[in-house]
Design a protein around this motif. Structure first.
Motif, PDB file in Angstrom:
ATOM      1  N   HIS A 121       9.597 111.905 -25.840  1.00 43.27           N
ATOM      2  CA  HIS A 121       9.051 113.239 -26.030  1.00 43.27           C
ATOM      3  C   HIS A 121      10.134 114.204 -26.493  1.00 43.27           C
ATOM      4  CE1 HIS A 121       6.362 116.619 -25.362  1.00 43.27           C
ATOM      5  NE2 HIS A 121       5.404 115.732 -25.169  1.00 43.27           N
ATOM      6  N   ARG A 122       9.784 115.101 -27.403  1.00 44.53           N
ATOM      7  CA  ARG A 122      10.736 116.064 -27.930  1.00 44.53           C
ATOM      8  C   ARG A 122      10.453 117.443 -27.365  1.00 44.53           C
ATOM      9  NH1 ARG A 122      11.745 115.479 -34.259  1.00 44.53           N
ATOM     10  NH2 ARG A 122      13.503 116.768 -33.584  1.00 44.53           N
ATOM     11  N   PHE A 123      11.509 118.208 -27.142  1.00 42.61           N
ATOM     12  CA  PHE A 123      11.411 119.526 -26.547  1.00 42.61           C
ATOM     13  C   PHE A 123      10.753 120.504 -27.522  1.00 42.61           C
ATOM     14  CE2 PHE A 123      14.130 123.421 -25.250  1.00 42.61           C
ATOM     15  CZ  PHE A 123      13.062 123.970 -24.573  1.00 42.61           C
ATOM     16  N   ASP A 124       9.682 121.145 -27.069  1.00 41.88           N
ATOM     17  CA  ASP A 124       9.002 122.171 -27.845  1.00 41.88           C
ATOM     18  C   ASP A 124       9.382 123.538 -27.285  1.00 41.88           C
ATOM     19  OD1 ASP A 124       7.351 123.895 -29.162  1.00 41.88           O
ATOM     20  OD2 ASP A 124       5.478 122.858 -28.696  1.00 41.88           O
ATOM     21  N   ARG A 125      10.383 124.180 -27.874  1.00 44.14           N
ATOM     22  CA  ARG A 125      10.819 125.482 -27.370  1.00 44.14           C
ATOM     23  C   ARG A 125       9.749 126.538 -27.567  1.00 44.14           C
ATOM     24  NH1 ARG A 125      15.755 127.153 -25.602  1.00 44.14           N
ATOM     25  NH2 ARG A 125      16.751 125.249 -26.329  1.00 44.14           N
ATOM     26  N   GLY A 126       8.849 126.308 -28.526  1.00 40.07           N
ATOM     27  CA  GLY A 126       7.764 127.266 -28.743  1.00 40.07           C
ATOM     28  C   GLY A 126       6.871 127.396 -27.525  1.00 40.07           C
ATOM     29  N   HIS A 127       6.624 126.278 -26.814  1.00 44.77           N
ATOM     30  CA  HIS A 127       5.817 126.337 -25.596  1.00 44.77           C
ATOM     31  C   HIS A 127       6.525 127.174 -24.534  1.00 44.77           C
ATOM     32  CE1 HIS A 127       2.998 124.828 -22.483  1.00 44.77           C
ATOM     33  NE2 HIS A 127       4.057 124.965 -21.703  1.00 44.77           N
ATOM     34  N   THR A 128       7.821 126.978 -24.372  1.00 47.43           N
ATOM     35  CA  THR A 128       8.569 127.722 -23.372  1.00 47.43           C
ATOM     36  C   THR A 128       8.670 129.197 -23.743  1.00 47.43           C
ATOM     37  OG1 THR A 128       9.822 125.720 -22.878  1.00 47.43           O
ATOM     38  CG2 THR A 128      10.708 127.784 -22.039  1.00 47.43           C
ATOM     39  N   ASP A 129       8.828 129.498 -25.032  1.00 49.86           N
ATOM     40  CA  ASP A 129       8.807 130.890 -25.474  1.00 49.86           C
ATOM     41  C   ASP A 129       7.475 131.548 -25.100  1.00 49.86           C
ATOM     42  OD1 ASP A 129      11.320 130.606 -26.584  1.00 49.86           O
ATOM     43  OD2 ASP A 129      10.589 130.353 -28.637  1.00 49.86           O
ATOM     44  N   ASP A 130       6.389 130.801 -25.292  1.00 51.09           N
ATOM     45  CA  ASP A 130       5.065 131.341 -24.972  1.00 51.09           C
ATOM     46  C   ASP A 130       4.894 131.528 -23.463  1.00 51.09           C
ATOM     47  OD1 ASP A 130       2.368 132.088 -26.031  1.00 51.09           O
ATOM     48  OD2 ASP A 130       1.738 130.467 -24.697  1.00 51.09           O
ATOM     49  N   ASP A 155      10.915 121.404 -19.106  1.00 44.73           N
ATOM     50  CA  ASP A 155       9.903 120.899 -18.183  1.00 44.73           C
ATOM     51  C   ASP A 155       8.522 121.531 -18.349  1.00 44.73           C
ATOM     52  OD1 ASP A 155      11.323 118.873 -16.914  1.00 44.73           O
ATOM     53  OD2 ASP A 155      12.305 120.279 -15.550  1.00 44.73           O
ATOM     54  N   PRO A 156       8.397 122.829 -18.665  1.00 45.64           N
ATOM     55  CA  PRO A 156       7.044 123.369 -18.853  1.00 45.64           C
ATOM     56  C   PRO A 156       6.250 122.639 -19.929  1.00 45.64           C
ATOM     57  CG  PRO A 156       8.603 125.157 -18.569  1.00 45.64           C
ATOM     58  CD  PRO A 156       9.424 123.899 -18.693  1.00 45.64           C
ATOM     59  N   HIS A 157       6.910 122.306 -21.048  1.00 43.57           N
ATOM     60  CA  HIS A 157       6.204 121.591 -22.104  1.00 43.57           C
ATOM     61  C   HIS A 157       5.915 120.148 -21.715  1.00 43.57           C
ATOM     62  CE1 HIS A 157       5.977 119.537 -26.191  1.00 43.57           C
ATOM     63  NE2 HIS A 157       4.918 120.302 -26.116  1.00 43.57           N
ATOM     64  N   LEU A 158       6.828 119.525 -20.991  1.00 48.01           N
ATOM     65  CA  LEU A 158       6.583 118.167 -20.524  1.00 48.01           C
ATOM     66  C   LEU A 158       5.386 118.130 -19.572  1.00 48.01           C
ATOM     67  CD1 LEU A 158      10.264 117.002 -19.849  1.00 48.01           C
ATOM     68  CD2 LEU A 158       8.802 116.359 -21.775  1.00 48.01           C
ATOM     69  N   LEU A 159       5.299 119.123 -18.691  1.00 47.03           N
ATOM     70  CA  LEU A 159       4.145 119.200 -17.799  1.00 47.03           C
ATOM     71  C   LEU A 159       2.859 119.393 -18.583  1.00 47.03           C
ATOM     72  CD1 LEU A 159       2.842 119.467 -14.976  1.00 47.03           C
ATOM     73  CD2 LEU A 159       3.342 121.932 -15.113  1.00 47.03           C
ATOM     74  N   ASN A 165      14.581 119.206 -16.402  1.00 48.03           N
ATOM     75  CA  ASN A 165      14.467 118.577 -17.721  1.00 48.03           C
ATOM     76  C   ASN A 165      14.354 117.052 -17.655  1.00 48.03           C
ATOM     77  OD1 ASN A 165      14.512 121.076 -18.974  1.00 48.03           O
ATOM     78  ND2 ASN A 165      16.739 121.053 -19.239  1.00 48.03           N
ATOM     79  N   LYS A 166      13.960 116.537 -16.497  1.00 49.65           N
ATOM     80  CA  LYS A 166      13.690 115.103 -16.352  1.00 49.65           C
ATOM     81  C   LYS A 166      12.199 114.831 -16.189  1.00 49.65           C
ATOM     82  CE  LYS A 166      18.072 113.960 -16.415  1.00 49.65           C
ATOM     83  NZ  LYS A 166      18.676 113.190 -17.531  1.00 49.65           N
ATOM     84  N   GLY A 167      11.389 115.836 -16.472  1.00 51.12           N
ATOM     85  CA  GLY A 167       9.955 115.647 -16.413  1.00 51.12           C
ATOM     86  C   GLY A 167       9.340 116.117 -15.112  1.00 51.12           C
TER      87      GLY A 167
END
Length: 430
Positions: free
Chosen positions: A5-14, A416-420, A334-336
């Motif tokens: 899985h790749r980190f989506d910073r856009g989700h965390t920004d939101d 982690d927010p995007h992973l969740l 950041n480990k899920g």
């Protein structure tokens, strides 16, 4: 538990935008409703009849929101897949007679809500938010999002032992915020709130107001790999559940009815008409079944086949207090997401629930971790056991590992927010 899985910073920004715009449970559900409406969901009133049409719906009640999506071809016995969360966070809430003061200072009388870390509210710039109720029964949201109040700490010169003996705070005497100078005037705070809300103070019949830190959420660390912000317990899960529900509603074929249930009052026991121990979720699920022509038998079959992921924050291992954690289970940022286990049913997870969660993470390509409490440290709880016991729904407790839980400002991994949210999407899609 490996991940591509790749980190989506856009989700965390939101998420940061959502946290900043949601200083109270009432704002959290209003912002959730706005996002759902943009995704094609429509609000339905509890006082009106519901139809059997496919599509997304949501119900608002106070600081709680229940949203669900009925796919084409759903039968009365189609099971539900539920993400449970809560909208409230520990804080300081305004008392019914708020105007107080001493020694020439004007202050606001507050009551401690939930198990807050009192010291984290000291020497912070605080705003005021919540809702007012007008005499005609309507509500107005209030958000004074600027430095308005402050709980000042006693100077070290007047408490020389504080750094040796520790800070001792009396909830009644030491936590009253200041907001000005001068004589105390009865009705002053509500007149101020009325002006901010653009209404006549004489029209205000009641209020549910609370303080919040006006400091914005922010990335933290050398590589900005951490996220600091308010109310992540548990608006992080509400936001992830919203994203997952909207994504699941866009799926072409769903074998289940995806649901987001975000309750109020989790931090003080969930016993209210908007809490998880109240009838709200059960009523919504039953009415959904009945609206599609179902019977008691259909309702029983639907709930028997349903699963709930109760998503709430958990404890990341603290580097300065690692002895307080279970030695073999050290969740890290950041480990899920974490799977929360307690055999005494403070969490509702069992072995089959573990399999459901692991399968969702595997489909999403998301890593995950275990959390269990140290046997010598009391374990907290969530809406998970309440949901399982009240509705007979198989429930699994999960979440994101954070530090500074119940602080005015908490800390998690920025990924982690995007992973969740990705794991929750895979779960809701069945």
């Amino acid at each position: 538990m490996s991940s591509a899985h790749r980190f989506d910073r856009g989700h965390t920004d939101d998420l940061m935008s959502y946290l900043a715009a949601s200083p109270s449970p009432y704002h959290a559900v209003a912002n959730a409703a706005e996002r759902l409406e943009k995704a094609g969901f429509r609000q339905v009133a509890e006082t009106e009849a519901w139809d059997a049409a496919a599509g997304g719906r949501f119900v608002l009640r106070g600081g709680a929101i229940i949203a669900w999506y009925v796919p084409e071809g759903a039968t009365p016995a189609t099971p539900f897949r539920i993400v449970g969360a809560h909208t409230d966070s520990p804080n300081l809430r305004v008392k019914p007679l708020p105007d107080t003061g001493a020694q020439g200072w004007r202050q606001v009388a507050v009551e401690i809500y939930g198990g807050t870390l009192l010291n984290t509210w000291l020497d912070r710039d605080l705003g005021l938010s919540g809702r007012i109720t007008l005499r005609d029964g309507t509500h107005r949201l209030v958000n004074v999002d600027r430095p308005l109040l402050r709980v000042p700490q006693l100077a070290v010169h007047l408490d020389r032992s504080v750094n040796q003996d520790g800070l001792k705070l009396d909830k009644q005497r030491h936590m009253t915020p200041i907001w000005g100078l001068g004589e105390v005037s009865e009705g002053d705070l509500i007149r101020f709130v009325a002006e901010e809300a653009g209404v006549d103070a004489r029209e205000i019949g009641g209020w549910d107001l609370m303080v919040h830190s006006v400091e914005a959420p922010a990335y933290l660390g050398r590589d900005r790999e951490l996220l600091a912000g308010p109310r992540m317990d548990n608006l992080l899960s509400v936001h992830a559940g919203l994203a997952a529900l909207v994504a699941a509603a866009g799926s072409s074929s769903l074998p289940c009815i995806p649901v987001l249930a975000a309750f109020d009052h989790e931090e003080n026991g969930s016993q209210s008409d908007t809490g998880a121990e109240g009838p709200l979720l059960g009523n919504v699920l039953e009415r959904s079944v009945l609206a599609r022509g179902g019977t008691f038998e259909d309702r029983a079959r639907a709930l028997a086949g349903s699963v709930c992921l109760s998503s709430d924050t958990g404890h990341a291992v603290h580097p300065n207090y690692s002895e307080r954690h279970e030695p073999g289970h050290h969740p890290l940022p950041n480990k899920g997401p974490i799977l929360k286990v307690n055999v005494n049913q403070r969490y509702a997870t069992d072995g089959s629930g573990r399999a459901v969660f692991a399968a969702a993470c595997e489909r999403a390509g998301v890593p995950w971790q275990h959390f269990v409490s140290n046997n010598s440290v009391a374990c907290g709880t969530t809406i998970g056991p309440i949901t399982a016991a009240r509705h007979g729904i198989h429930t699994v407790d999960i979440g994101v590992a954070i530090l500074s839980m119940h602080s005015a400002r908490e800390l998690c991994g920025a990924e982690d927010p995007h992973l969740l949210a990705s794991a929750l999407t895979a779960f809701l899609e069945g």
